[in-house]
Design an enzyme around this catalytic site. Structure first.
Site, PDB file in Angstrom:
ATOM      1  N   GLU A 444       0.838  -1.216   0.000  1.00  0.00           N
ATOM      2  CA  GLU A 444       0.000   0.000   0.000  1.00  0.00           C
ATOM      3  C   GLU A 444       0.866   1.255   0.000  1.00  0.00           C
ATOM      4  O   GLU A 444       0.504   2.273   0.574  1.00  0.00           O
ATOM      5  CB  GLU A 444      -0.949   0.024   1.202  1.00  0.00           C
ATOM      6  CG  GLU A 444      -2.210  -0.807   1.054  1.00  0.00           C
ATOM      7  CD  GLU A 444      -3.119  -0.337  -0.066  1.00  0.00           C
ATOM      8  OE1 GLU A 444      -3.051   0.842  -0.463  1.00  0.00           O
ATOM      9  OE2 GLU A 444      -3.892  -1.174  -0.565  1.00  0.00           O
TER      10      GLU A 444
HETATM   11  C1  LIG Z   1       3.016  -9.758   0.866  1.00  0.00           C
HETATM   12  C2  LIG Z   1       2.716  -8.748  -0.196  1.00  0.00           C
HETATM   13  C3  LIG Z   1       1.393  -8.511  -0.543  1.00  0.00           C
HETATM   14  C4  LIG Z   1       1.104  -7.611  -1.573  1.00  0.00           C
HETATM   15  N1  LIG Z   1      -0.189  -7.445  -1.983  1.00  0.00           N
HETATM   16  C5  LIG Z   1      -0.438  -6.767  -3.137  1.00  0.00           C
HETATM   17  C6  LIG Z   1      -1.727  -6.772  -3.734  1.00  0.00           C
HETATM   18  O1  LIG Z   1      -2.679  -7.352  -3.200  1.00  0.00           O
HETATM   19  N2  LIG Z   1      -1.898  -6.139  -4.927  1.00  0.00           N
HETATM   20  C7  LIG Z   1      -0.873  -5.492  -5.538  1.00  0.00           C
HETATM   21  O2  LIG Z   1      -1.083  -4.958  -6.613  1.00  0.00           O
HETATM   22  N3  LIG Z   1       0.354  -5.437  -4.997  1.00  0.00           N
HETATM   23  C8  LIG Z   1       0.607  -6.067  -3.814  1.00  0.00           C
HETATM   24  N4  LIG Z   1       1.865  -6.061  -3.266  1.00  0.00           N
HETATM   25  C9  LIG Z   1       2.907  -5.277  -3.894  1.00  0.00           C
HETATM   26  C10 LIG Z   1       3.326  -4.063  -3.053  1.00  0.00           C
HETATM   27  O3  LIG Z   1       2.287  -3.117  -3.030  1.00  0.00           O
HETATM   28  C11 LIG Z   1       4.633  -3.528  -3.631  1.00  0.00           C
HETATM   29  O4  LIG Z   1       5.638  -4.498  -3.361  1.00  0.00           O
HETATM   30  C12 LIG Z   1       5.000  -2.187  -3.038  1.00  0.00           C
HETATM   31  O5  LIG Z   1       4.111  -1.197  -3.478  1.00  0.00           O
HETATM   32  C13 LIG Z   1       6.423  -1.744  -3.391  1.00  0.00           C
HETATM   33  O6  LIG Z   1       6.684  -1.895  -4.759  1.00  0.00           O
HETATM   34  P1  LIG Z   1       7.994  -2.664  -5.245  1.00  0.00           P
HETATM   35  O7  LIG Z   1       8.053  -3.944  -4.491  1.00  0.00           O
HETATM   36  O8  LIG Z   1       7.958  -2.743  -6.706  1.00  0.00           O
HETATM   37  O9  LIG Z   1       9.173  -1.764  -4.749  1.00  0.00           O
HETATM   38  P2  LIG Z   1       9.887  -0.598  -5.598  1.00  0.00           P
HETATM   39  O10 LIG Z   1       8.835   0.275  -6.163  1.00  0.00           O
HETATM   40  O11 LIG Z   1      10.863  -1.214  -6.524  1.00  0.00           O
HETATM   41  O12 LIG Z   1      10.651   0.192  -4.458  1.00  0.00           O
HETATM   42  C14 LIG Z   1      11.959  -0.192  -3.960  1.00  0.00           C
HETATM   43  C15 LIG Z   1      12.451   0.872  -2.973  1.00  0.00           C
HETATM   44  O13 LIG Z   1      12.623   2.112  -3.678  1.00  0.00           O
HETATM   45  C16 LIG Z   1      11.887   3.152  -3.045  1.00  0.00           C
HETATM   46  N5  LIG Z   1      11.374   4.053  -4.079  1.00  0.00           N
HETATM   47  C17 LIG Z   1      10.732   3.738  -5.207  1.00  0.00           C
HETATM   48  N6  LIG Z   1      10.426   4.843  -5.911  1.00  0.00           N
HETATM   49  C18 LIG Z   1      10.884   5.888  -5.215  1.00  0.00           C
HETATM   50  C19 LIG Z   1      10.887   7.292  -5.410  1.00  0.00           C
HETATM   51  N7  LIG Z   1      10.327   7.856  -6.475  1.00  0.00           N
HETATM   52  N8  LIG Z   1      11.443   8.076  -4.451  1.00  0.00           N
HETATM   53  C20 LIG Z   1      12.013   7.538  -3.356  1.00  0.00           C
HETATM   54  N9  LIG Z   1      12.043   6.213  -3.123  1.00  0.00           N
HETATM   55  C21 LIG Z   1      11.494   5.402  -4.033  1.00  0.00           C
HETATM   56  C22 LIG Z   1      10.785   2.449  -2.278  1.00  0.00           C
HETATM   57  O14 LIG Z   1      10.323   3.225  -1.176  1.00  0.00           O
HETATM   58  C23 LIG Z   1      11.476   1.169  -1.840  1.00  0.00           C
HETATM   59  O15 LIG Z   1      12.189   1.402  -0.662  1.00  0.00           O
HETATM   60  C24 LIG Z   1       2.152  -6.912  -2.207  1.00  0.00           C
HETATM   61  C25 LIG Z   1       3.484  -7.135  -1.821  1.00  0.00           C
HETATM   62  C26 LIG Z   1       3.773  -8.057  -0.850  1.00  0.00           C
HETATM   63  C27 LIG Z   1       5.210  -8.321  -0.506  1.00  0.00           C
END
Ligand SMILES: Cc1cc2nc3c(=O)[nH]c(=O)nc-3n(C[C@H](O)[C@H](O)[C@H](O)COP(=O)(O)OP(=O)(O)OC[C@H]3O[C@@H](n4cnc5c(N)ncnc54)[C@H](O)[C@@H]3O)c2cc1C
Length: 605
Positions: A444
């Site tokens: 989220e």
């Molecule tokens: C158990 C679990 C359940 C989930 N459930 C759902 C679900 O039901 N539906 C769904 O769609 N998704 C779901 N997710 C996905 C989850 O919402 C994402 O993993 C999360 O939003 C982070 O995205 P990412 O993993 O791609 O990280 P990334 O976007 O790759 O981020 C990596 C790091 O970079 C930082 N970062 C990224 N962009 C910026 C920026 N512009 N400025 C500063 N920092 C930045 C982030 O804060 C983070 O620390 C789930 C994930 C897990 C692990």
């Protein structure tokens, strides 16, 4: 695993004594049935279900986890029966319109329910929780025809829903979404692509799963302005609403995770699955975000849940475990040693947990009234009303989501610490709480993204500091009103200073950002945490004020409850609020200390 007891007294305190929910509900078009007796009865019934049915499944659910075989997921033993009871009790539709089979209660009632369910068993809560997100999106954006088909079974809980945003290459940056949607002659779409990390994406609890999916039309512009939103069922419903044929939504894997192991996190392949568009073409992301504030309150609640459960476990242990003598002298001379609760340092940990759990709950219950107004704007079709309350909630949401989940994690860690080495051992359940809590700062929107949303979007771009001015004026008003009260002066003085400082810091960052754009990202985490500590301070002072008044008035309620509130408020101001000073100092430092080191010199050798 600590035995969960729903904190009904604290909930009653906030509902009736601090936030005057009876008057609030009386003012809502859908609040007339939420009279104090009905509210109390619903909460007691919910507490019973959570304590007796969900909590006992928490530890075994973590041990067993979910299993995937031939594309089908089996949830841990007991989950299916518990879900049947949940559905039979009408809990899923508690806060959804009666026309779809719901109970039509205000949104806040659903949030109170979520806290109890989530504390008892967060993994279980994920299944109906995600479904609520899908229901809200469909309710607001789908055509009447789609609503008539999908909302009743979802509201009854016969079907569940998901939110399918994330793909292998993107979670935060949804502008990179690749899933395709090909228009068909009959007005439907063929959806193809892979979504990962989909909570409740596949399971055995309900007869159908309705996925709300972000995908791109063939001619869509690149980036976030080219994303549309679709309903894609696992089984296509027949015209009369029965479960029809399989829709080629294939679960190819479930994740092996650190925590929330009983919640299935699925990889879903959409293989030309039939979908129907909801909301306008290319405006899917906007539509998906309309209920984002309430979805994020749902995750903010997770912070409170883990703080509460961890506190309950640690408190019981600290009263039983004996070690050495208190520095001020023997407290239990007839025993071999004093219980560890007599040591000031153990009390620091317990009070930190209590302060975060109850302070966080107060923040949620405050925001829940905004959520009620916002939802009513939608139900009444009053766009202006919806927008007004959504904007108010919009400032508060990243503070709650970002700060409370971080604090939930800290409280869960303190819970392990109170148990000493035993906290690290599985059978006590304290390490499970910390593992389950870890996800809350990631999904989220990560804490970093909440921080950027707060400082960058809500404070600097959208309101040029106005959101902080508005919120701090409420704090300053409280401070002025309580300055002459000897019992409240210490809180009022501190709050007045922090309210002024919050505005000054905002102005300073705004001015610096004109020359140094990186400062927004560099300052954002500290700004979020500072905002969280000061906001929680206000809600602790508010609780202390009500508790002092109630103590002075006398009455039937136990005075110990109010005295504990005042003592915890004092602890918060003495021991936790000063952390804000460190964040204040860091947030105004030049961004250079973060940006100066060239990427190629960022090495380990
Ligand atoms: C158990 C679990 C359940 C989930 N459930 C759902 C679900 O039901 N539906 C769904 O769609 N998704 C779901 N997710 C996905 C989850 O919402 C994402 O993993 C999360 O939003 C982070 O995205 P990412 O993993 O791609 O990280 P990334 O976007 O790759 O981020 C990596 C790091 O970079 C930082 N970062 C990224 N962009 C910026 C920026 N512009 N400025 C500063 N920092 C930045 C982030 O804060 C983070 O620390 C789930 C994930 C897990 C692990």
């Amino acid at each position: 695993m600590p035995a969960y007891k729903a904190p009904l007294r604290d909930m009653r305190f906030l509902i009736n004594e601090v936030f005057d929910y009876p008057a609030h509900y009386a003012s809502l078009s859908n609040g007339k049935d939420a009279d104090p007796e009905t509210v109390a009865a619903i909460l007691e019934e919910g507490a019973k279900f959570c304590e007796e049915v969900l909590a006992p499944l928490n530890l075994p659910g973590d041990e067993e986890g979910c299993r995937l075989q031939d594309g089908k997921v089996t949830t841990p033993k007991g989950f299916k029966e518990a879900y049947e009871q949940y559905v039979a009790g009408g809990w899923q539709g508690l806060s959804h319109p009666t026309e779809y089979g719901g109970q039509g209660m205000p949104m806040s009632m659903g949030l109170f329910k979520t806290e109890m369910m989530g504390t008892a068993n967060w993994s279980f809560n994920m299944y109906p929780g995600l479904s609520l997100g899908a229901m809200n999106t469909i309710m607001q954006h789908a055509s009447d025809e789609l609503k008539a088909l999908y909302m009743p079974p979802l509201t009854e809980g016969r079907w569940t829903g998901t939110m399918c945003l994330t793909e292998p290459q993107c979670g935060t940056d949804l502008g990179q979404v690749k899933t395709k949607a090909e228009p068909q002659a009959d007005g439907s779409y063929k959806i193809s692509g892979t979504k990962i990390f989909i909570s409740a994406g596949e399971h055995d609890l309900a007869e159908n799963i309705i996925h709300v999916v972000l995908a791109r039309l063939p001619d869509a512009p690149a980036g976030t302005r080219g994303i549309s939103l679709f309903i894609v069922p696992k089984f296509r419903p027949t015209a009369d609403g029965a479960v029809g044929e399989f829709n080629q939504v294939v679960c190819s894997a479930i994740e092996h995770k650190m925590g929330i192991k009983a919640s299935a996190t699925a990889v879903l392949n959409f293989e030309e699955s039939t979908g129907w568009m909801i909301a306008e073409p290319n405006k899917g992301l906007e539509a998906m975000f309309t209920f984002m504030n309430t979805a994020r309150i749902g995750t903010a609640i997770q912070g409170v849940c883990h703080a509460e459960l961890s506190f309950q476990g640690a408190l019981a242990y600290a009263k039983e475990r004996r070690s050495m003598r208190a520095l001020s002298g023997k407290k239990e001379p007839d025993k071999v040693a004093d219980a560890i609760i007599h040591h000031a340092d153990v009390r620091r940990m317990l009070l930190t947990q209590k302060a975060f759990a109850e302070g966080g709950r107060a923040m949620i219950y405050f925001a829940a009234q905004y959520a009620d107004h916002m939802t009513n704007g939608i139900i009444e079709g009053d766009q202006k009303k919806y927008k007004h309350w959504d904007d108010k909630l919009g400032f508060f949401t990243p503070i709650m989501k970002g700060f409370l989940t971080e604090m939930g994690l800290e409280a869960a860690n303190q819970g392990i610490q109170v148990f000493g080495g035993h906290g690290y051992i599985k059978e006590h359940g304290m390490e499970q709480i910390a593992r389950d809590a870890r996800i809350s700062t990631l999904y989220e929107g990560t804490t970093g993204i909440q921080a950027l949303d707060l400082l960058g979007r809500k404070v600097l771009i959208m309101t040029r500091g106005g959101a902080v001015r508005e919120f701090t004026s409420m704090i300053a008003k409280f401070a002025v009103e309580h300055m002459r009260d000897a019992k409240m002066r210490r809180y009022a003085t501190a709050l007045a200073k922090y309210a002024a400082e919050w505005n000054l810091l905002t102005m300073r960052i705004m001015l610096t950002a004109r020359k140094d754009r990186d400062v927004v990202s560099a300052a954002s985490h500290h700004f979020l945490m500072y905002s969280g500590y000061v906001t929680m301070a206000y809600f602790w002072a508010l609780q202390a004020a009500v508790a002092s008044k109630k103590l002075a008035e006398g009455g039937d309620e136990k005075p110990e409850f109010y005295k504990a509130k005042i003592a915890t408020a004092r602890f918060y101001f003495d021991h936790l609020l000063p952390r804000a000073k460190g964040h204040a100092s860091s947030m105004i430092k030049p961004s250079k200390s973060l940006t100066k080191l060239p990427v190629e010199h960022f090495v380990f050798e």
